[in-house]
Design an enzyme around this catalytic site. Structure first.
Site, PDB file in Angstrom:
ATOM      1  N   PRO A  18       0.740  -1.196  -0.019  1.00 42.58           N
ATOM      2  CA  PRO A  18      -0.044  -0.026  -0.050  1.00 42.58           C
ATOM      3  C   PRO A  18       0.859   1.180   0.033  1.00 42.58           C
ATOM      4  O   PRO A  18       1.810   1.560   0.722  1.00 42.58           O
ATOM      5  CB  PRO A  18      -0.744  -0.076   1.291  1.00 42.58           C
ATOM      6  N   MET A  19       0.589   2.085  -0.889  1.00 41.59           N
ATOM      7  CA  MET A  19       1.410   3.383  -0.974  1.00 41.59           C
ATOM      8  C   MET A  19       0.312   4.675  -1.216  1.00 41.59           C
ATOM      9  O   MET A  19      -0.203   4.526  -2.344  1.00 41.59           O
ATOM     10  CB  MET A  19       2.458   3.418  -1.809  1.00 41.59           C
ATOM     11  N   CYS A 103       2.913   3.018   9.423  1.00 37.67           N
ATOM     12  CA  CYS A 103       3.250   4.401   8.994  1.00 37.67           C
ATOM     13  C   CYS A 103       3.935   5.271  10.143  1.00 37.67           C
ATOM     14  O   CYS A 103       3.436   5.250  11.112  1.00 37.67           O
ATOM     15  CB  CYS A 103       2.022   4.967   8.570  1.00 37.67           C
ATOM     16  N   LYS A 142      -0.123  -4.905   9.018  1.00 35.53           N
ATOM     17  CA  LYS A 142       1.409  -4.558   8.360  1.00 35.53           C
ATOM     18  C   LYS A 142       1.978  -3.901   9.558  1.00 35.53           C
ATOM     19  O   LYS A 142       1.608  -2.835   9.952  1.00 35.53           O
ATOM     20  CB  LYS A 142       1.222  -3.943   7.128  1.00 35.53           C
ATOM     21  N   ASN A 201       8.826  -7.295   3.785  1.00 41.03           N
ATOM     22  CA  ASN A 201       8.777  -6.068   3.077  1.00 41.03           C
ATOM     23  C   ASN A 201      10.140  -4.996   3.492  1.00 41.03           C
ATOM     24  O   ASN A 201      10.428  -5.123   4.069  1.00 41.03           O
ATOM     25  CB  ASN A 201       7.420  -5.410   3.294  1.00 41.03           C
ATOM     26  N   GLY A 202      10.365  -4.404   2.216  1.00 38.49           N
ATOM     27  CA  GLY A 202      11.307  -3.544   2.525  1.00 38.49           C
ATOM     28  C   GLY A 202      12.737  -3.757   1.528  1.00 38.49           C
ATOM     29  O   GLY A 202      13.453  -4.713   1.703  1.00 38.49           O
ATOM     30  N   ASP A 203      13.066  -2.686   0.766  1.00 35.39           N
ATOM     31  CA  ASP A 203      14.163  -2.605  -0.085  1.00 35.39           C
ATOM     32  C   ASP A 203      14.179  -3.995  -1.184  1.00 35.39           C
ATOM     33  O   ASP A 203      15.438  -4.403  -1.449  1.00 35.39           O
ATOM     34  CB  ASP A 203      15.556  -2.804   0.616  1.00 35.39           C
ATOM     35  N   GLY A 225       7.280  -2.004  -2.654  1.00 36.50           N
ATOM     36  CA  GLY A 225       6.677  -0.855  -2.497  1.00 36.50           C
ATOM     37  C   GLY A 225       7.430   0.197  -3.765  1.00 36.50           C
ATOM     38  O   GLY A 225       7.113  -0.071  -4.898  1.00 36.50           O
ATOM     39  N   ARG A 226       8.364   0.750  -3.027  1.00 38.24           N
ATOM     40  CA  ARG A 226       8.846   1.950  -3.933  1.00 38.24           C
ATOM     41  C   ARG A 226       9.457   1.563  -5.308  1.00 38.24           C
ATOM     42  O   ARG A 226       9.282   2.419  -6.343  1.00 38.24           O
ATOM     43  CB  ARG A 226       9.987   2.839  -3.114  1.00 38.24           C
TER      44      ARG A 226
END
Ligand SMILES: Cc1cc2nc3c(=O)[nH]c(=O)nc-3n(C[C@H](O)[C@H](O)[C@H](O)COP(=O)(O)O)c2cc1C
Length: 320
Positions: A18-19, A103, A142, A201-203, A225-226
């Protein structure tokens, strides 16, 4: 590889994160088409749902082609979150309702929402229990990690015991915001402890980091995500690699521009053009492309979506 969340068959194990201001319906549809197994809406404030803030509630709009999909909510009150989730369930019938405990933005944490709740495990537990007991939709969570591994494991256990159907672990602390490198060691340990699916999640940015994270953590799934911003095709590349062990060859320039055109078409189709800044979205879709300076200049002088696309198309032809 597929995964199961509650009774849902999730058609793969690479998920879209989610972003906020990114994962709108057109973008999620593209990610799904390219192989994201599950997409999540931008976070929705439970207060905004209760007060019928139309703009925020519209973040839950979906389409058949993207299902299964999850809607993410945030808040600080178990009762308000329950009421908001019931309303979302009735309005949009998502396959999953996810709770944001991650968040780090001050806008949320100053009100005790998002990652601020990691300091209040009893409230986290109450939120999950309220939702699980009152919704028919499976509930997922999350989280970010805490520096202390044992405390992070306690929180993960608490989320499972409260009845959540899956947990996503972003391997950074609240204090880290987006700095440093995500540690997947926490997700690995959580996976060993819990029986519900665990998503790391992450990187995760490409084929290799995707495969590596799945291997290192033993998690049921990974969430991106990104790296997917402006690059929904990443899901196709990663799925292909995980299935075949081979890198997908493609014309990056033509692919990016074709995707941007498709994205603009979908925004139009769903009446959402006015909700985004066309130029910044174009920058996302062209990120990392060769000739960055020329691309930025041509986007800056374009007057509309069509002009952006045609100047980028010309540049791609030129690059051949
Ligand atoms: C622009 C932006 C918006 C985000 N919005 C949300 C959100 O609405 N809900 C959420 O849980 N996380 C949100 N995140 C965090 C991501 O879901 C993800 O956990 C984080 O970016 C780490 O994954 P990555 O390294 O693959 O980007 C957001 C991140 C970014 C960059």
């Amino acid at each position: 590889m597929t995964m199961k969340i509650a009774d849902l068959d999730i058609p793969g194990n690479v998920l879209l994160a989610p972003m906020s201001n990114v994962t709108n319906l057109p973008f999620r549809l593209m990610c799904r088409e390219y192989g994201a197994a599950l997409t999540y809406s931008e976070m929705i404030s439970s207060d905004a749902v209760i007060y019928e803030n139309e703009k925020t509630i519209n973040r839950g709009l979906s389409a058949e082609a993207e299902r299964p999909m999850g809607i993410q909510i945030f808040g600080n009150s178990p009762h308000v979150m329950r009421e908001a989730a019931l309303r979302i369930e009735e309005l949009y019938r998502p396959e999953i309702i996810d709770v944001n405990f991650g968040c780090p933005a001050r806008l949320l944490t100053k009100d005790g929402c998002g990652s601020a709740l990691l300091n209040y495990p009893a409230t986290m537990k109450e939120i999950i229990e309220e939702l699980v007991q009152n919704l028919t939709t499976p509930v997922t969570a999350k989280i970010r990690i805490l520096k202390d591994m044992e405390k992070t494991l306690d929180i993960a256990r608490l989320i499972e015991d409260a009845g959540a159907s899956a947990i996503t672990v972003h391997g950074r602390t609240r204090q880290q915001q987006y700095s440093g490198k995500a540690s997947h060691e926490y997700a690995r340990k959580i996976k060993q402890e819990l029986t519900i699916p665990v998503i790391a999640n992450g990187d995760i940015v490409d084929e290799i980091s995707a495969e590596q994270t799945l291997q290192d953590t033993g998690c049921d799934g990974i969430m991106i995500g990104r790296a997917a911003m402006g690059n929904p095709f990443l899901f196709k590349r990663i799925s292909h690699y995980l299935e075949t062990g081979e890198m997908l060859s493609h014309d990056e320039c033509a692919r990016r521009v074709a995707d941007l055109r498709y994205y603009f078409d979908l925004l139009e189709k769903h009446g959402l053009v006015h909700t985004v800044d066309i130029k910044s979205q174009a920058h996302w879709f062209t990120r990392g492309m060769r000739n960055g300076r020329h691309i930025r200049r041509s986007i800056a002088v374009s007057n509309n979506a069509e002009e952006i696309i045609s100047s980028l198309e010309k540049m791609c032809k030129h690059a051949l």
